[in-house]
Write an enzyme that holds these catalytic residues in place. Structure first.
Site, mmCIF file in Angstrom:
data_model
loop_
_atom_site.group_PDB
_atom_site.id
_atom_site.type_symbol
_atom_site.label_atom_id
_atom_site.label_comp_id
_atom_site.label_asym_id
_atom_site.label_seq_id
_atom_site.Cartn_x
_atom_site.Cartn_y
_atom_site.Cartn_z
ATOM 1 N N ASN A 205 -10.383 0.350 0.755
ATOM 2 C CA ASN A 205 -9.425 0.126 1.826
ATOM 3 C C ASN A 205 -9.535 0.323 3.090
ATOM 4 O O ASN A 205 -9.825 1.428 3.431
ATOM 5 C CB ASN A 205 -7.963 0.810 1.459
ATOM 6 N N VAL A 206 -8.930 -0.179 3.796
ATOM 7 C CA VAL A 206 -10.001 -0.341 6.072
ATOM 8 C C VAL A 206 -8.569 -0.451 6.797
ATOM 9 O O VAL A 206 -8.043 -1.430 6.141
ATOM 10 C CB VAL A 206 -10.814 -1.270 6.070
ATOM 11 N N HIS B 191 -7.552 9.352 5.081
ATOM 12 C CA HIS B 191 -6.978 8.495 5.696
ATOM 13 C C HIS B 191 -7.378 8.985 7.407
ATOM 14 O O HIS B 191 -7.752 9.836 7.444
ATOM 15 C CB HIS B 191 -5.855 8.424 5.738
ATOM 16 N N GLY B 192 -8.199 7.235 8.042
ATOM 17 C CA GLY B 192 -7.938 7.621 10.030
ATOM 18 C C GLY B 192 -9.209 8.510 9.440
ATOM 19 O O GLY B 192 -10.101 8.516 9.294
ATOM 20 N N ASP C 202 1.102 -1.208 0.024
ATOM 21 C CA ASP C 202 -0.442 -0.164 0.241
ATOM 22 C C ASP C 202 1.061 1.057 0.432
ATOM 23 O O ASP C 202 1.845 1.809 0.483
ATOM 24 C CB ASP C 202 -0.995 -0.540 0.958
ATOM 25 N N HIS D 83 -10.144 5.161 -0.988
ATOM 26 C CA HIS D 83 -9.254 4.503 0.100
ATOM 27 C C HIS D 83 -9.455 5.684 1.607
ATOM 28 O O HIS D 83 -10.906 6.015 0.934
ATOM 29 C CB HIS D 83 -8.092 5.232 0.090
ATOM 30 N N GLY D 84 -9.241 5.313 2.724
ATOM 31 C CA GLY D 84 -9.501 6.445 3.882
ATOM 32 C C GLY D 84 -11.154 5.137 3.999
ATOM 33 O O GLY D 84 -11.936 6.112 4.481
ATOM 34 N N THR E 238 -7.519 2.435 9.681
ATOM 35 C CA THR E 238 -7.273 2.585 11.192
ATOM 36 C C THR E 238 -8.383 1.750 11.408
ATOM 37 O O THR E 238 -8.227 1.331 12.651
ATOM 38 C CB THR E 238 -8.094 3.933 11.204
HETATM 39 P P1 13P Z 1 -8.456 3.910 6.781
HETATM 40 O O1 13P Z 1 -6.360 4.163 7.848
HETATM 41 O O2 13P Z 1 -8.579 5.427 6.724
HETATM 42 O O3 13P Z 1 -9.444 2.926 7.257
HETATM 43 O O4 13P Z 1 -7.353 3.639 5.121
HETATM 44 C C1 13P Z 1 -6.695 3.363 5.118
HETATM 45 C C2 13P Z 1 -5.813 3.173 3.553
HETATM 46 O O5 13P Z 1 -6.550 4.122 2.703
HETATM 47 C C3 13P Z 1 -4.926 2.631 3.356
HETATM 48 O O6 13P Z 1 -4.340 2.969 2.080
#
Ligand code: 13P
Length: 281
Positions: A225-226, A175-176, A79, A203-204, A228
């Protein structure tokens, strides 16, 4: 005839593959268990630092082992990589897909680096995900205090010219944990999907309401994508178990509890990726 990529398979059937950032064996077990419960393929993602932490060959081997153990396709993915040499090392080590994050570079530089890496990866049978537009927040060593939405015309040009297998976009995702409610720009997503040949990645995933994720998947997102939320669930499980067993903890008992919690967390996301409703559209 070339083999259909996992991105394309998801696009054809209108679902998204769940992609989870993992740092440990137990996270891999929890995530794979959740995917196996619905029979879905799943992607285990290493950040640059977790790839080094776990070891490149071990990461690939563990993904393969999960696949055998749970009888589902489990893909190893790198990633947000900004180091071209590390990316090629992961490709050589047998990762199924790798992401080059050139989103902070000027457009032409991002395009030429991504194109070259896509060619090198394809020669090794490895898929390349690129990124256009800046996603706010922090993921591994990649952080940005601002976001800049993906331009649909540029995305179309970028995908065509670079030859990427999938493209990560910035459409209000971050992200986060989100400070307020995530505000995905669905008109922009529709515009990107309509104009761009490459399958689109979101993402995020952490904290985006399920209905919005499902809407994005139905609009054409093929991988979500997950990260956090899974890390938070890991630490919460640790604290909960320690509080319940201040003196008498058992390592295997804890590990079982941890994997169950991680599996439940991943399942909550997988529910919104339209795997059960695929082909229904
Ligand atoms: P989150 O941590 O916000 O879930 O995002 C993860 C991500 O997009 C990794 O590329």
């Amino acid at each position: 005839m070339t083999k259909q990529t996992y991105f394309e398979a998801a696009r054809v059937e209108n679902y998204a593959v769940g992609a989870f950032n993992v740092n440990t064996y137990d996270e891999m077990m929890g995530v794979s268990d959740a995917a196996a419960k619905i029979g879905a393929p799943v992607v285990l993602m290493a950040s640059m630092s977790s790839a080094r932490f776990i070891g490149l060959n071990d990461f690939v081997m563990l993904a393969k082992s999960m696949s055998r153990r749970f009888s589902i396709p489990v893909y190893a993915h790198l990633d947000h990589c900004t180091h071209q040499e590390l990316l090629l090392e992961c490709a050589r080590a047998g990762f199924d897909s790798v992401m080059f994050d050139g989103s902070h570079l000027p457009y032409e530089e991002n395009l030429s680096a991504t194109k070259k890496l896509a060619e090198q990866c394809h020669d090794m049978g490895v898929l390349l995900e690129g990124e256009l537009g800046v996603i706010a927040g922090e993921e591994g060593a990649v952080r940005s205090s601002f976001s800049s939405f993906t331009d649909a015309r540029m995305a179309s040009h970028f995908a065509r010219e670079s030859g990427v297998d999938a493209l990560a976009v910035s459409i209000g995702n971050a992200h986060g944990f989100y400070k307020g409610k995530a505000q995905l720009q669905f008109d922009l997503l529709d515009d990107i999907v309509a104009n761009c040949d490459a399958p689109i990645v979101l993402h995020g995933g952490t904290g985006i309401p399920g209905e919005d994720i499902l809407r994005a998947v139905k609009a054409g997102v093929v991988k979500v994508n997950v990260g956090t939320e899974l890390r938070a669930a890991y630490l919460k499980s640790l604290r909960e178990y320690a509080a319940l067993h201040p003196q008498d903890g058992d390592v295997r008992d804890f590990t079982k509890f941890l994997r169950e919690q991680l599996s439940e967390t991943a399942s909550r996301y997988l529910e919104w990726f339209n795997f059960k409703g695929r082909l229904d559209n």
